[in-house]
Design a protein around this motif. Structure first.
Motif, PDB file in Angstrom:
ATOM      1  N   GLN A 138       2.275   1.150   5.728  1.00  0.00           N
ATOM      2  CA  GLN A 138       1.790   0.743   6.441  1.00  0.00           C
ATOM      3  C   GLN A 138       2.670  -0.767   7.093  1.00  0.00           C
ATOM      4  O   GLN A 138       2.601  -1.275   8.227  1.00  0.00           O
ATOM      5  CB  GLN A 138       0.343   0.548   7.089  1.00  0.00           C
ATOM      6  CG  GLN A 138      -0.541   1.607   7.446  1.00  0.00           C
ATOM      7  CD  GLN A 138      -2.201   1.461   7.618  1.00  0.00           C
ATOM      8  OE1 GLN A 138      -2.787   1.500   6.628  1.00  0.00           O
ATOM      9  NE2 GLN A 138      -2.664   0.889   8.485  1.00  0.00           N
ATOM     10  N   ARG A 183       2.539  -4.218  11.729  1.00  0.00           N
ATOM     11  CA  ARG A 183       1.997  -3.204  11.000  1.00  0.00           C
ATOM     12  C   ARG A 183       2.250  -1.804  12.100  1.00  0.00           C
ATOM     13  O   ARG A 183       1.582  -1.371  12.843  1.00  0.00           O
ATOM     14  CB  ARG A 183       0.429  -3.407  10.961  1.00  0.00           C
ATOM     15  CG  ARG A 183      -0.020  -2.818   9.915  1.00  0.00           C
ATOM     16  CD  ARG A 183      -1.181  -3.191   8.954  1.00  0.00           C
ATOM     17  NE  ARG A 183      -2.353  -2.986   8.109  1.00  0.00           N
ATOM     18  CZ  ARG A 183      -2.483  -2.466   7.053  1.00  0.00           C
ATOM     19  NH1 ARG A 183      -1.735  -3.154   6.511  1.00  0.00           N
ATOM     20  NH2 ARG A 183      -3.554  -1.385   6.492  1.00  0.00           N
ATOM     21  N   ASP A 197       0.393   3.894   2.099  1.00  0.00           N
ATOM     22  CA  ASP A 197       0.833   4.430   3.607  1.00  0.00           C
ATOM     23  C   ASP A 197       1.979   3.994   3.656  1.00  0.00           C
ATOM     24  O   ASP A 197       2.181   4.116   4.765  1.00  0.00           O
ATOM     25  CB  ASP A 197      -0.794   4.320   3.735  1.00  0.00           C
ATOM     26  CG  ASP A 197      -1.109   2.799   4.225  1.00  0.00           C
ATOM     27  OD1 ASP A 197      -0.370   1.842   4.112  1.00  0.00           O
ATOM     28  OD2 ASP A 197      -2.144   2.600   4.581  1.00  0.00           O
ATOM     29  N   ARG A 235      -0.324   4.703   9.589  1.00  0.00           N
ATOM     30  CA  ARG A 235      -1.001   5.334   8.186  1.00  0.00           C
ATOM     31  C   ARG A 235       0.080   6.578   8.940  1.00  0.00           C
ATOM     32  O   ARG A 235      -0.444   7.403   9.270  1.00  0.00           O
ATOM     33  CB  ARG A 235      -2.203   5.949   8.123  1.00  0.00           C
ATOM     34  CG  ARG A 235      -2.537   5.998   6.503  1.00  0.00           C
ATOM     35  CD  ARG A 235      -3.971   6.227   6.545  1.00  0.00           C
ATOM     36  NE  ARG A 235      -4.340   4.986   5.185  1.00  0.00           N
ATOM     37  CZ  ARG A 235      -3.895   5.961   3.770  1.00  0.00           C
ATOM     38  NH1 ARG A 235      -3.111   6.984   3.545  1.00  0.00           N
ATOM     39  NH2 ARG A 235      -4.186   5.116   3.036  1.00  0.00           N
ATOM     40  N   ASP A 294       1.231  -1.139   0.688  1.00  0.00           N
ATOM     41  CA  ASP A 294      -0.061  -0.149  -0.143  1.00  0.00           C
ATOM     42  C   ASP A 294       0.794   1.764  -0.322  1.00  0.00           C
ATOM     43  O   ASP A 294       2.055   1.284   0.525  1.00  0.00           O
ATOM     44  CB  ASP A 294      -0.998  -0.412   1.331  1.00  0.00           C
ATOM     45  CG  ASP A 294      -2.350  -1.017   1.299  1.00  0.00           C
ATOM     46  OD1 ASP A 294      -1.894  -1.230  -0.244  1.00  0.00           O
ATOM     47  OD2 ASP A 294      -2.429  -1.542   2.320  1.00  0.00           O
TER      48      ASP A 294
HETATM   49 MG    MG Z   1      -3.378   1.499   4.733  1.00  0.00          MG
END
Ligand code: MG
Ligand code: UDP
Length: 322
Positions: A114, A212, A112, A215, A110
């Motif tokens: 993350q 994880r 972002d 963001r 992704d």
């Molecule tokens: Mg995300």
């Protein structure tokens, strides 16, 4: 395909990143990935021609202009622009299918960040050990909101109850080898739930665990509505269990109603007290009515998917590639 000379070091790695209105974070993402790739090239882990490709999923902000800028500034970066917003899964498949011939393996992630990008090194190591698919799995979700974590856990449990083989806490952070990508290309479904399809490919695969993060810019592009629709695809595209449950429930009700008929007849003939029972009648009308409408709805979900699949519309349309 380019033939490599024996002495040449490193495999060619591609990183595919769908982006929808990500202008706030994209510069940071680009910086970090640039550093990562430079380091890996330096260490001879991947070849100089490795790349990052952003797939702009019809963003309405300056995401595409940023992508253009990054491709001019660095050899590592590429961009694909879709003609409109097709959704995360479609943008991802667009990138994977478009680039599957151009790298030895593709990693999807992704925008972002993350997902801990240093795991990419682990992906590449596993690839070199001969794995065709490497899943990135979150080992805890403490950085997600309670709501997201709760709904996700419920979803994974429900999925496994429905008999769908999936990898809990694995999102779309994974490495797919060229061979796995070619296999993925044969899955023509329109209602995409890629993380459900990948385990169906088979081949040698393994998981890598990571924590994880949060963001770091912008907000989630998965509001509740999108999340629910996505979850529905994750069930209805992989399992006929809901339809089977309807059959079982329907059959049970039918058996029960046979008993009821016997009871009603018995009451009429031998007891003569048929007036009472208004409440039980009302309850059963609502109960059966509810089940019927719900069942029609579930069947509708499948009919709708057949409808969409039968039209065979493209899963994505590309506007530009740079
Ligand atoms: Mg995300
Ligand atoms: N995304 C996309 N199209 C969409 C929605 C999201 O390409 O219609 C991208 C988004 O830019 C991000 C990725 O999909 O790179 C995952 O979205 P997000 O991080 O918002 O999801 P979350 O992590 O909150 O589940």
């Amino acid at each position: 395909m380019r033939i490599k000379s024996k002495g040449e070091v490193g495999m060619k790695l591609g990183i595919v990143i769908p982006c929808y209105n990500e202008e706030e974070g994209l510069a940071e993402t680009t910086k970090r990935l640039q550093t990562l790739l430079e380091e890996m090239v330096e260490l001879g882990e991947i070849s100089q021609e490795s790349f990052v490709c952003y797939v702009d999923d019809g963003s309405r902000d300056t995401t595409w202009e940023l992508i253009e800028k990054f491709t001019e500034e660095s050899e590592f970066f590429r961009g694909i622009k879709l003609s409109r917003n097709f959704g995360h899964q479609n943008a991802l498949i667009a990138g994977l299918m478009q680039l599957k011939e151009e790298a030895d393996a593709l990693v999807s992630m992704d925008a972002d960040l993350q997902d801990d990008i240093s795991v990419v090194k682990g992906f590449v190591e596993k690839y070199k050990e001969g794995y065709e698919i490497v899943y990135g799995v979150r080992d805890d979700r403490t950085n997600d909101t309670n709501f997201k974590r709760g709904t996700a856990e419920f979803f994974y449990k429900f999925q496994s109850f429905m008999g769908i083989e999936s990898i809990s806490n694995h999102a779309d952070y994974r490495l797919l080898s060229r061979k796995a990508l070619q296999a993925l290309a044969d899955f023509k479904e329109v209602n995409l739930f890629i993380r459900g399809i990948v385990p169906l490919i088979g081949f040698r695969s393994c998981s890598l665990y990571y924590t994880r993060g949060e963001r770091f810019a912008g907000e989630t592009k998965y509001p509740l509505k999108k999340m629910l629709l996505f979850a529905l695809d994750g069930i209805a595209s992989f399992s006929v269990m809901p339809l089977r449950i309807i059959t079982i429930v329907g059959f049970s009700i039918f058996m029960f109603s046979l008993l009821m008929i016997l009871w009603v007849v018995f009451e009429k003939l031998f007891l003569g007290t048929t007036i009472q029972g208004w409440s039980s009648m009302m309850i059963s009308i609502y109960f059966i009515g509810g089940i019927q409408v719900m069942s029609i709805g579930i069947i509708g979900e499948y009919v709708g998917r057949i409808f969409q699949q039968s039209k065979g519309r493209p899963r994505y349309i590309i506007d530009k590639e740079i």
